[in-house]
Enzyme design. Structure first.
Site, short mmCIF file in Angstrom:
data_model
loop_
_atom_site.label_atom_id
_atom_site.label_comp_id
_atom_site.label_asym_id
_atom_site.label_seq_id
_atom_site.Cartn_x
_atom_site.Cartn_y
_atom_site.Cartn_z
N ASP A 1 45.70 43.72 31.01
CA ASP A 1 44.50 43.70 31.34
C ASP A 1 43.27 44.01 30.31
O ASP A 1 42.40 44.72 29.42
CB ASP A 1 44.92 45.25 31.01
CG ASP A 1 46.42 45.88 32.20
OD1 ASP A 1 46.42 45.66 33.13
OD2 ASP A 1 46.24 46.19 31.34
N LYS B 1 40.71 39.23 32.98
CA LYS B 1 41.28 38.12 33.27
C LYS B 1 40.40 37.74 34.73
O LYS B 1 40.10 36.93 34.20
CB LYS B 1 42.86 37.38 32.93
CG LYS B 1 43.34 37.69 31.36
CD LYS B 1 45.13 36.75 31.68
CE LYS B 1 45.51 38.67 32.30
NZ LYS B 1 45.95 39.85 32.03
N GLY C 1 47.35 42.68 38.31
CA GLY C 1 46.73 43.26 39.33
C GLY C 1 45.06 42.57 38.64
O GLY C 1 44.26 42.95 37.46
N HIS C 2 44.48 41.90 39.86
CA HIS C 2 42.85 41.37 39.23
C HIS C 2 42.47 41.72 39.97
O HIS C 2 42.45 41.57 40.96
CB HIS C 2 43.28 39.79 39.02
CG HIS C 2 43.99 39.04 38.69
ND1 HIS C 2 44.19 37.61 38.30
CD2 HIS C 2 44.38 39.51 37.28
CE1 HIS C 2 44.57 37.21 36.95
NE2 HIS C 2 44.62 38.43 36.33
N GLN D 1 49.73 38.77 33.29
CA GLN D 1 50.16 39.91 32.05
C GLN D 1 49.09 39.12 30.67
O GLN D 1 48.09 38.90 30.85
CB GLN D 1 51.65 39.82 31.71
CG GLN D 1 52.27 41.00 32.79
CD GLN D 1 52.02 39.51 34.08
OE1 GLN D 1 52.49 38.81 34.05
NE2 GLN D 1 52.19 40.93 34.63
P1 IMP Z 1 57.79 44.75 34.25
O1 IMP Z 1 56.78 43.26 34.57
O2 IMP Z 1 56.77 45.19 35.94
O3 IMP Z 1 58.64 44.15 34.74
O4 IMP Z 1 56.85 45.91 33.46
C1 IMP Z 1 57.31 44.92 31.99
C2 IMP Z 1 55.99 45.98 31.40
O5 IMP Z 1 54.88 44.77 31.31
C3 IMP Z 1 55.41 47.33 32.15
O6 IMP Z 1 55.35 47.51 30.13
C4 IMP Z 1 54.26 46.87 31.80
O7 IMP Z 1 53.50 47.72 32.09
C5 IMP Z 1 53.89 45.62 31.94
N1 IMP Z 1 53.17 45.00 33.03
C6 IMP Z 1 53.23 44.29 33.51
N2 IMP Z 1 52.05 43.96 33.94
C7 IMP Z 1 50.76 44.12 33.55
C8 IMP Z 1 49.97 43.65 33.97
O8 IMP Z 1 49.06 42.97 35.05
N3 IMP Z 1 48.69 44.49 32.58
C9 IMP Z 1 49.59 45.22 31.91
N4 IMP Z 1 50.45 45.38 32.05
C10 IMP Z 1 51.39 44.71 32.99
#
Ligand code: IMP
Length: 424
Positions: free
Chosen positions: A13, A16, A40-41, A223
């Site tokens: 977040d 990017k 999420g972009h 991420q």
């Molecule tokens: P997962 O990727 O859904 O397995 O989530 C694992 C961890 O990564 C959690 O803390 C999510 O909130 C975090 N996470 C996954 N994708 C994003 C992202 O695009 N931005 C921020 N945090 C993320």
């Protein structure tokens, strides 16, 4: 810069989407190399806000080919919906290229993701519940089903049956939820095959050819560094490698092909989900950062946890990614503060730290040591040149660059495409 990796230098977040969008304007290819629709972009095109979760930025530039590479995990239903949404907005998704080696997120992965989180109770990770972790688990257990399997219905049905054999015992007995019918699952997924077929290719070869021809290729990390499965704050991480090494593995190219690694960092820091966060603010300053910065998740709508910029974490990101430049976003949000803090050390019962500690327990119990920098007390959203920024804002940027040991190349001062200052 023919081959550039743009990745998150914090917990995701970092903004990017707009950064990749900025670089994508001159790119021939934009490549997602890991993760799935947990990202999420949001990109802004004219007066349209387009939320993308899987398709890389760059889709709205007619000359740019968006590539979803082998290291990703793909939920085909989501991908098709995203392509349809883009077509509805007048963009042409025909150019999207998908690796035949990418793994599929299956319905049972989504179900397991939610069930495991429930089961973990207060120890949960706070995942996006998109099935990411279970899909990568199957990949590494060699139970995964790849995009290329969609094109052999018999093998596909067999793989679904094999994939569900143990899960259909675990789902009811451990997680108290219903088993799934492999025939139904296979039928649903095979119905996507014809839609995806024209997009599927050997993306490693495609990118190698592009790079050897000197084309401009942008690798878009999802991420962030601190969510990396190997280098993040494990276990509160995602299940892939957003770090620079993940780009070469996930895209299937050699490391010597990379020219630049840009780390995107907010001028403060946020995280969603659980896990340690030394500079987290639980006071009205944190609330102001959330409100002023609009810190609510693009994918899940969750309120993000916010805190002051952590320069130990950013220096760590510079190290594990080999950053060549930092792109600092949302500098304008700090205009509201009279004094701006940045963490330059941690104190804990286990000692004092000036580097991001390898021992996770320190992160839970440490107290950040802050440098206090004077704010600039004026709106900077109209700045376009470095000279337009007040002295204190420039001093802030210099302090970050010096402490991290990597130049700050750009800062953003607002959400619009034009609200950008090139620093070096
Ligand atoms: P997962 O990727 O859904 O397995 O989530 C694992 C961890 O990564 C959690 O803390 C999510 O909130 C975090 N996470 C996954 N994708 C994003 C992202 O695009 N931005 C921020 N945090 C993320």
């Amino acid at each position: 810069m023919p081959a550039t990796i743009v990745l998150g230098a914090q917990w995701g977040d970092e903004g990017k989407g707009r950064v990749v969008d900025y670089f994508a304007e001159g790119a021939d290819y934009v490549v997602r190399y890991q993760g799935g629709n947990n990202a999420g972009h949001t990109i802004i095109v004219g007066d349209q806000r387009i939320a993308l979760s899987l398709i890389p930025s760059g889709i709205h530039y007619p000359g740019c080919v968006p590539v979803i590479a082998s290291g990703t995990v793909i939920d085909p239903k989501v991908l098709i919906a995203e392509m349809d949404m883009l077509a509805g907005l007048g963009f042409d998704p025909a150019r999207v290229r998908i690796s035949s080696n990418a793994h599929l997120i299956m319905p049972y992965h989504r179900k397991l993701d939610a069930a495991i989180e429930r089961y973990l109770g207060r120890n949960q990770i706070g995942t996006t519940k998109r099935g990411i972790g279970p899909a990568y688990t199957d990949k590494y257990a060699r139970f995964g089903i790849r995009v290329q399997d969609l094109f052999d219905p018999k093998i596909f049905a067999e793989k679904v049956e094999a994939g569900l054999r143990d899960k259909n015992k675990v789902l009811p007995r451990v997680y108290n939820t219903l088993p799934m019918d492999p025939v139904e699952v296979a039928a649903e997924y095979l119905s996507y095959a014809d839609r995806l077929r024209p997009h599927v290719t050997d993306t490693s070869l495609l990118l190698w050819e592009a790079l050897t021809e000197g084309r401009v290729v942008l690798f878009e990390g999802a991420q962030g560094t601190l969510l990396d499965i190997d280098h993040g704050t494990y276990p509160f991480v995602t299940s892939s490698n957003p770090t620079a090494g993940g780009a070469v593995v996930g895209a299937g190219i050699g490391p010597r092909m990379i020219d630049e690694v840009v780390g995107v960092a907010k001028a403060y820091i946020s995280r969603v989900g659980t896990g340690p966060f030394p500079t987290e603010l639980h006071d009205e300053v944190g609330d102001r950062l959330i409100e002023l910065g609009g810190e609510y998740g693009t994918v899940t709508g969750r309120r993000r946890r916010c805190g002051w910029l952590d320069l130990l974490a950013l220096r760590y990101a510079a190290r594990v990614n080999g950053l060549t430049r930092v792109f600092l976003t949302k500098l304008d949000i700090l205009s509201a503060f009279e004094t701006i803090k940045v963490a330059v050390g941690y104190h804990s019962s286990e000692g004092s730290f000036t580097e991001f500690p390898a021992q996770q327990s320190v992160l839970y119990h440490c107290e950040p040591e802050y440098a206090e920098l004077p704010g600039w007390g004026t709106d900077i959203s109209g700045a376009r040149e470095i000279e337009d920024l007040p002295g204190n804002a420039r001093a802030y940027i210099e302090f970050v660059a010096e402490t991290v040991g990597v130049p700050v190349g750009w800062v953003s001062v607002g959400p619009e495409r034009s609200q950008l200052v090139t620093v070096t």
